[in-house]
Design a protein around this motif. Sequence first.
Motif, mmCIF file in Angstrom:
data_model
loop_
_atom_site.group_PDB
_atom_site.id
_atom_site.type_symbol
_atom_site.label_atom_id
_atom_site.label_comp_id
_atom_site.label_asym_id
_atom_site.label_seq_id
_atom_site.Cartn_x
_atom_site.Cartn_y
_atom_site.Cartn_z
ATOM 1 N N ASP A 132 1.558 -1.069 0.363
ATOM 2 C CA ASP A 132 -0.409 -0.160 0.190
ATOM 3 C C ASP A 132 0.527 1.143 0.195
ATOM 4 O O ASP A 132 1.772 1.037 1.020
ATOM 5 C CB ASP A 132 -0.944 -0.012 1.241
ATOM 6 N N VAL A 133 0.325 2.186 -0.822
ATOM 7 C CA VAL A 133 0.772 3.363 -0.432
ATOM 8 C C VAL A 133 0.467 4.578 0.260
ATOM 9 O O VAL A 133 -0.969 4.476 -0.894
ATOM 10 C CB VAL A 133 1.441 3.879 -2.070
ATOM 11 N N GLU A 134 0.766 5.481 0.726
ATOM 12 C CA GLU A 134 -0.776 6.033 1.449
ATOM 13 C C GLU A 134 -1.333 6.814 1.189
ATOM 14 O O GLU A 134 -1.796 7.696 0.886
ATOM 15 C CB GLU A 134 0.589 6.937 2.603
ATOM 16 N N ALA A 135 -0.097 7.697 0.007
ATOM 17 C CA ALA A 135 -1.308 9.030 -1.013
ATOM 18 C C ALA A 135 -2.158 8.344 -1.827
ATOM 19 O O ALA A 135 -3.881 8.247 -2.283
ATOM 20 C CB ALA A 135 -0.268 9.375 -2.210
ATOM 21 N N ARG B 244 -8.192 7.448 -2.735
ATOM 22 C CA ARG B 244 -9.207 6.297 -2.266
ATOM 23 C C ARG B 244 -10.538 6.666 -1.153
ATOM 24 O O ARG B 244 -11.568 6.380 -1.612
ATOM 25 C CB ARG B 244 -8.708 4.701 -2.014
ATOM 26 N N PHE B 245 -10.351 7.117 0.209
ATOM 27 C CA PHE B 245 -10.872 7.476 0.947
ATOM 28 C C PHE B 245 -10.566 9.419 1.193
ATOM 29 O O PHE B 245 -11.720 9.608 2.291
ATOM 30 C CB PHE B 245 -10.588 6.543 2.463
ATOM 31 N N CYS B 246 -10.557 9.563 0.312
ATOM 32 C CA CYS B 246 -10.793 10.900 0.636
ATOM 33 C C CYS B 246 -10.358 11.500 1.535
ATOM 34 O O CYS B 246 -11.130 12.797 2.027
ATOM 35 C CB CYS B 246 -11.751 11.614 0.129
ATOM 36 N N ALA B 247 -8.985 11.274 1.714
ATOM 37 C CA ALA B 247 -8.197 11.426 3.488
ATOM 38 C C ALA B 247 -6.821 12.243 2.879
ATOM 39 O O ALA B 247 -5.920 12.755 4.048
ATOM 40 C CB ALA B 247 -8.104 10.974 4.057
ATOM 41 N N TYR B 248 -7.177 13.020 1.848
ATOM 42 C CA TYR B 248 -5.906 13.375 1.407
ATOM 43 C C TYR B 248 -6.137 14.546 1.140
ATOM 44 O O TYR B 248 -7.142 15.418 1.182
ATOM 45 C CB TYR B 248 -5.623 13.626 0.048
ATOM 46 N N PRO B 249 -5.045 15.497 1.991
ATOM 47 C CA PRO B 249 -3.535 15.296 1.813
ATOM 48 C C PRO B 249 -2.767 15.090 3.392
ATOM 49 O O PRO B 249 -1.511 14.751 3.793
ATOM 50 C CB PRO B 249 -2.626 16.842 1.475
ATOM 51 N N THR B 250 -4.176 14.634 4.274
ATOM 52 C CA THR B 250 -4.017 14.068 5.895
ATOM 53 C C THR B 250 -3.498 13.218 6.291
ATOM 54 O O THR B 250 -3.739 13.504 7.595
ATOM 55 C CB THR B 250 -4.912 15.315 6.570
ATOM 56 N N LEU B 251 -3.897 12.276 5.202
ATOM 57 C CA LEU B 251 -3.667 10.845 5.896
ATOM 58 C C LEU B 251 -2.918 10.890 7.074
ATOM 59 O O LEU B 251 -2.655 10.585 8.149
ATOM 60 C CB LEU B 251 -4.194 9.773 5.163
ATOM 61 N N GLY B 252 -1.562 10.774 6.934
ATOM 62 C CA GLY B 252 -0.762 10.894 7.867
ATOM 63 C C GLY B 252 -0.423 11.586 8.827
ATOM 64 O O GLY B 252 -0.440 10.492 9.695
ATOM 65 N N SER B 253 -0.377 12.652 9.011
ATOM 66 C CA SER B 253 -1.137 13.312 10.251
ATOM 67 C C SER B 253 -2.127 13.155 11.104
ATOM 68 O O SER B 253 -1.741 13.214 12.083
ATOM 69 C CB SER B 253 -0.294 14.993 9.259
ATOM 70 N N MET B 254 -3.107 13.087 10.240
ATOM 71 C CA MET B 254 -4.538 12.542 10.832
ATOM 72 C C MET B 254 -4.539 11.469 12.017
ATOM 73 O O MET B 254 -4.536 10.848 12.660
ATOM 74 C CB MET B 254 -5.519 12.373 9.992
ATOM 75 N N ASN B 255 -3.197 10.225 11.165
ATOM 76 C CA ASN B 255 -2.489 9.139 12.271
ATOM 77 C C ASN B 255 -1.257 9.221 12.710
ATOM 78 O O ASN B 255 -0.765 8.101 13.058
ATOM 79 C CB ASN B 255 -2.312 7.998 10.974
ATOM 80 N N HIS B 256 -1.108 10.483 13.129
ATOM 81 C CA HIS B 256 0.403 10.949 14.072
ATOM 82 C C HIS B 256 1.333 9.563 13.230
ATOM 83 O O HIS B 256 2.348 8.992 14.053
ATOM 84 C CB HIS B 256 -0.487 10.068 15.915
ATOM 85 N N VAL C 28 -3.413 -0.056 11.661
ATOM 86 C CA VAL C 28 -4.463 0.547 11.502
ATOM 87 C C VAL C 28 -4.439 1.780 11.417
ATOM 88 O O VAL C 28 -4.469 2.377 12.072
ATOM 89 C CB VAL C 28 -5.963 -0.107 12.247
ATOM 90 N N LEU C 29 -4.933 2.486 10.483
ATOM 91 C CA LEU C 29 -5.651 4.203 10.272
ATOM 92 C C LEU C 29 -7.165 4.530 10.360
ATOM 93 O O LEU C 29 -7.795 3.311 10.502
ATOM 94 C CB LEU C 29 -5.223 4.691 8.743
ATOM 95 N N TRP C 30 -6.457 5.313 10.797
ATOM 96 C CA TRP C 30 -8.332 6.222 11.122
ATOM 97 C C TRP C 30 -8.493 7.057 9.728
ATOM 98 O O TRP C 30 -7.600 7.842 9.595
ATOM 99 C CB TRP C 30 -8.177 7.794 12.319
ATOM 100 N N LEU C 31 -9.781 6.878 9.234
ATOM 101 C CA LEU C 31 -9.911 6.931 8.126
ATOM 102 C C LEU C 31 -10.832 8.559 8.082
ATOM 103 O O LEU C 31 -11.400 9.595 7.423
ATOM 104 C CB LEU C 31 -10.868 6.455 6.714
#
Length: 124
Positions: free
Chosen positions: A9-12, A17-29, A38-41
């Motif tokens: 899997d690639v973060e971007a 895919r889940f409309c969490a760009y560009p904050t997926l990484g920071s949202m999940n610390h 396990v990532l919070w979406l």
Amino acid sequence: MTYTVEPGDVEAVIAERFCAYPTLGSMNHVRTIQPEQVLWLTPDPGTPWVPYFGPDDAPAGFEQIPYQQAIESAGKAVDAGDVDTVQAVWNDTLRGMFVNPNTIDAVQKVVDSGDLDALRQLFS
């Protein structure tokens, strides 16, 4: 809603895919994602936000690395279900790095509750 990272899997791509760009990484610390993580979406808007890179009101010269290390320690503890360690990291380290009393009080309520889902959203 959560997503468990699969090998390759690639973060971007996950974020798009889940409309969490560009904050997926920071949202999940996290700086990088790992398989089985396990990532919070869809975070709970009622739970306060603890940024990964430093408090929003951090003063000039704020030491970001000790802060991130404490966030990561709390995240590992919450992932292990170790509420006592999460509470200790917050009370002994992270709490003193925040300035806004409203933020401190809101996070303290969640930490004191011991609610693992809310703690995961804060630190994991």
